[in-house]
Design an enzyme around this catalytic site. Structure first.
Site, PDB file in Angstrom:
ATOM      1  N   LYS A  86       0.781  -1.290  -0.007  1.00  0.00           N
ATOM      2  CA  LYS A  86      -0.022   0.047  -0.096  1.00  0.00           C
ATOM      3  C   LYS A  86       0.778   1.205  -0.047  1.00  0.00           C
ATOM      4  CE  LYS A  86      -3.608   2.351   2.576  1.00  0.00           C
ATOM      5  NZ  LYS A  86      -4.367   2.241   3.720  1.00  0.00           N
TER       6      LYS A  86
ATOM      7  N   GLU B 275       7.387  -6.933   1.365  1.00  0.00           N
ATOM      8  CA  GLU B 275       5.994  -6.868   2.230  1.00  0.00           C
ATOM      9  C   GLU B 275       4.966  -7.948   1.810  1.00  0.00           C
ATOM     10  OE1 GLU B 275       4.850  -4.677   4.423  1.00  0.00           O
ATOM     11  OE2 GLU B 275       5.947  -2.944   4.138  1.00  0.00           O
TER      12      GLU B 275
ATOM     13  N   LYS C 187      -2.218  -1.438  -3.768  1.00  0.00           N
ATOM     14  CA  LYS C 187      -3.058  -0.208  -3.803  1.00  0.00           C
ATOM     15  C   LYS C 187      -2.127   0.858  -3.922  1.00  0.00           C
ATOM     16  CE  LYS C 187      -6.146   1.832  -0.594  1.00  0.00           C
ATOM     17  NZ  LYS C 187      -6.529   1.753   0.799  1.00  0.00           N
TER      18      LYS C 187
ATOM     19  N   SER D  21     -10.233   5.766  -4.548  1.00  0.00           N
ATOM     20  CA  SER D  21     -11.064   7.105  -4.648  1.00  0.00           C
ATOM     21  C   SER D  21     -10.506   7.857  -5.704  1.00  0.00           C
ATOM     22  CB  SER D  21     -11.056   7.742  -3.149  1.00  0.00           C
ATOM     23  OG  SER D  21      -9.817   8.046  -2.671  1.00  0.00           O
TER      24      SER D  21
HETATM   25  C1  PBG Z   1      -6.816   3.673   5.438  1.00  0.00           C
HETATM   26  C2  PBG Z   1      -7.237   3.427   4.191  1.00  0.00           C
HETATM   27  C3  PBG Z   1      -7.439   4.320   3.173  1.00  0.00           C
HETATM   28  C4  PBG Z   1      -7.909   3.976   1.864  1.00  0.00           C
HETATM   29  C5  PBG Z   1      -8.272   2.844   2.501  1.00  0.00           C
HETATM   30  N1  PBG Z   1      -7.921   2.525   3.772  1.00  0.00           N
HETATM   31  C6  PBG Z   1      -6.662   5.889   3.204  1.00  0.00           C
HETATM   32  C7  PBG Z   1      -5.379   5.856   3.596  1.00  0.00           C
HETATM   33  O1  PBG Z   1      -4.687   5.013   3.521  1.00  0.00           O
HETATM   34  O2  PBG Z   1      -4.823   7.191   3.776  1.00  0.00           O
HETATM   35  C8  PBG Z   1      -7.976   4.530   0.843  1.00  0.00           C
HETATM   36  C9  PBG Z   1      -9.063   4.008  -0.304  1.00  0.00           C
HETATM   37  C10 PBG Z   1      -9.368   4.975  -1.182  1.00  0.00           C
HETATM   38  O3  PBG Z   1      -8.544   6.113  -1.393  1.00  0.00           O
HETATM   39  O4  PBG Z   1     -10.302   4.825  -1.950  1.00  0.00           O
HETATM   40  N2  PBG Z   1      -7.420   2.805   6.483  1.00  0.00           N
END
Ligand code: PBG
Length: 345
Positions: free
Chosen positions: A218, A255, A270, A296
């Site tokens: 991530k 990871e 991600k 998002s």
């Molecule tokens: C944190 C989390 C995030 C997202 C999913 N889980 C935000 C971040 O890491 O800042 C982002 C998902 C998205 O942007 O659609 N628990």
């Protein structure tokens, strides 16, 4: 109308022979193109991320993500029903507590009556095993400072996220989610050692069959911007001390390996589209199913361009999902899960 005339050039293209291989043969009709397609999308492998919010009495649209809502329990069940009807395999639940329900440690994250666990319980009650209920296992929505772990002061007086103090809280959260009915917990906080602790806690409490989808690779980056609004994040600063540096590929493999060693049943990359190179490497390397999260920012970019008439919305959604699948994702988390499933039907 006059006949178009070709420029007067030699048809033998300067003595070069006609092409001996003609790849266009396999593109001559839709039937032929379908016949040779290497990549298929299946809604059974889609995950719909959803937000359930406390203290609202009607669904609230997220302004930076037109078409995505913070749900009440009632509207969440309705969205889930549509997803199930379209053949979507799983739903990933994020909780949005009221500001009064956020605190230093994020205690509402593992409260049986916390907003996230309530949503998980309602979904499991309603759909049983017809829809895989996945829960986000991370504290950031529940902490008043918005970080994914608890804070401490280091030797030099700096405020830092305390990795090891956070682990038992993740364990408590995962167990509470399993109790609420989650089929899959999905730790997204990027704390070192989180998968091992969560697996041990689930097993100790009798939840051997609850699986773990690890957010393994991530990346910290700009693409989560709209999500911060979606969950009412209070975060100041960034997550660069725990999420990965976008400049690095190798550590994604480490990871993934660590998470598999610690007991992850599935791993994730991600964001998705800007990280297809990582996804492809992870897919080659992983011995467990690989998921990718179309986040998002990816959703908002395509939505905004489509609203401006610059991109064809449906075609671009399908292009993006196909690319993610082609790069190697088995499972795709996308805010378009239901809609894409309907388009595929
Ligand atoms: C944190 C989390 C995030 C997202 C999913 N889980 C935000 C971040 O890491 O800042 C982002 C998902 C998205 O942007 O659609 N628990």
């Amino acid at each position: 109308m006059s006949e178009p005339t070709l420029p007067n050039l030699p048809t033998d293209t300067y003595g070069v022979p006609a092409p001996s291989r003609r790849p266009r043969r396999l593109r001559t009709s839709a039937t032929m193109r379908n016949f040779v397609a290497e990549t298929q999308l299946d809604p059974a492998q889609f995950v719909l991320p959803v937000f359930i919010a406390e203290g609202i009495d009607a669904p609230r649209e997220i302004s930076a993500m037109p078409g995505v809502y913070q749900h009440t329990e009632t509207s969440l069940l309705k969205a889930a029903e549509e997803a199930v009807k379209a053949g979507v395999g799983s739903i990933d639940v994020f909780g949005v507590p009221t500001p009064e329900h956020k605190d230093f440690a994020g205690t509402q994250a593992w409260a049986a009556d916390g907003i996230l666990n309530k949503g998980v319980a309602a979904l499991r009650r309603e759909f049983g095993d017809d829809l895989l209920v996945m829960s986000d296992t991370c504290l950031d929505e529940f902490t008043d400072h918005g970080h994914c772990g608890v804070l401490t002061t280091d030797h030099y007086g700096n405020t830092v996220v305390d990795n090891d103090a956070t682990l038992p809280l993740y364990a408590a959260m995962a167990v509470s989610q399993a109790r609420a009915g989650a089929h899959i917990v999905s730790p997204s906080g990027m704390m070192d050692g989180q998968i091992r602790v969560i697996r041990a806690a689930l097993d100790a409490e009798g939840f051997q069959d609850v699986s773990i989808l690890a957010y393994s690779a991530k990346y910290a980056g700009a693409f989560y911007g709209p999500f911060r609004e979606a969950v009412g994040s209070t975060l100041q600063g960034d997550r660069k001390t725990y999420q990965q540096d976008p400049r690095n590929a190798r550590e994604a493999i480490m990871e993934v390996q660590l998470d598999i060693d610690e007991g992850a049943d599935m791993v994730m990359v991600k964001p998705a589209l800007p990280y297809l190179d990582i996804l492809s490497q992870v897919a080659d390397y992983s011995t467990v199913p690989v998921a990718a999260y179309q986040v998002s920012g990816e959703y908002s970019m395509i939505t905004a361009a489509a609203q401006n008439g610059w991109l064809d919305r449906e075609k671009t959604i399908m292009d993006s999902l196909t690319s993610i699948r082609r790069a190697g994702a088995d499972i795709i988390l996308t805010y378009w899960a239901t809609e894409a499933a309907q388009m595929l039907a």
